[in-house]
Design an enzyme around this catalytic site. Structure first.
Site, PDB file in Angstrom:
ATOM      1  CB  CYS A   1      -9.112  -4.411  -3.196  1.00 37.44           C
ATOM      2  SG  CYS A   1      -7.889  -3.101  -2.933  1.00 37.44           S
TER       3      CYS A   1
ATOM      4  CB  CYS B   1      -5.439  -1.239  -1.416  1.00 40.03           C
ATOM      5  SG  CYS B   1      -6.716  -0.467  -0.429  1.00 40.03           S
TER       6      CYS B   1
ATOM      7  CD  GLU C   1      -5.611  -5.846  -0.873  1.00 39.06           C
ATOM      8  OE1 GLU C   1      -5.011  -4.762  -0.785  1.00 39.06           O
ATOM      9  OE2 GLU C   1      -6.416  -6.254  -0.033  1.00 39.06           O
TER      10      GLU C   1
ATOM     11  CG  ASN D   1      -0.383  -0.167   2.520  1.00 41.45           C
ATOM     12  OD1 ASN D   1       0.619  -0.850   2.677  1.00 41.45           O
ATOM     13  ND2 ASN D   1      -0.973   0.456   3.526  1.00 41.45           N
TER      14      ASN D   1
ATOM     15  CD  GLU E   1      -1.325   4.783   4.673  1.00 40.48           C
ATOM     16  OE1 GLU E   1      -0.836   5.643   5.422  1.00 40.48           O
ATOM     17  OE2 GLU E   1      -1.983   3.795   5.077  1.00 40.48           O
TER      18      GLU E   1
ATOM     19  CB  CYS F   1     -10.978  -2.278   0.985  1.00 39.16           C
ATOM     20  SG  CYS F   1     -10.433  -1.628  -0.598  1.00 39.16           S
TER      21      CYS F   1
END
Ligand code: THU
Length: 160
Positions: free
Chosen positions: A115, A73, A75, A62, A64, A112
């Site tokens: 994703c 993210c 994924e 990830n 940010e 999430c």
């Protein structure tokens, strides 16, 4: 009116030692990839590893940003990268795990919603079920298709 039920299928393993070799390798790569996270806001380092049908594995973490929604993210980062390298090769499997305070989280890190939606389209695009391996320091959850993670998925891919 009819009340209906959707069943989802998954396997739960007690530890990585119970996994088959290729799932275990992918999950270990995801855990290692978490060290590449840029997560100064959440301190939640997530790693993901994608295996394509040709055997190639791509990992990511990830990333940010101070403008929070601009981050991404692990994924989606891994999926987008893998599919940019091999647009015509289906995704076979994705593994994900998170590390906090230097340790793999005690509970699985489920992808999430965003994703899951991207995984769903990768699956449609490849026309092959994607195996999803969701790790923790303890139990590991494995689904054999994204349909088990995202029932009632939005799918608007044009069909011939
Ligand atoms: N995150 C992921 O990378 N994957 C997940 O499955 C859950 C959440 C990231 C987003 C953000 O950088 C941090 O974890 C905390 O939400």
């Amino acid at each position: 009116m009819q009340e209906k039920t959707i069943n989802i299928r998954y396997k739960e393993y007690e530890s990585v030692l119970e996994l088959g070799q290729s799932d275990r390798l992918l999950l270990e790569k995801a855990i290692r990839a978490a060290s590449g996270a840029y997560a100064p806001y959440s301190h939640f380092n997530v790693g993901a590893a994608v295996r394509l049908e040709n055997g190639e594995i791509f990992t990511s973490a990830n990333q940010e940003n101070a403008a929070f929604p601009s981050g991404l993210c692990a994924e989606r980062s891994a999926l987008f990268y893998a599919q940019s390298q091999y647009p015509d090769i289906p995704v076979a499997a994705l593994a994900v795990a998170a590390v906090t305070d230097g340790k793999v989280t005690p509970e699985p890190t489920y992808p999430c919603g965003a994703c899951r939606q991207v995984l769903q389209e990768s699956q449609e695009r490849g026309n092959k079920p994607i195996r999803v391996i969701i790790g923790s320091a303890g139990r590991i959850i494995v689904t054999e298709s994204v349909a088990d993670l995202l029932p009632f998925a939005f799918d608007n891919l044009p069909r011939q």
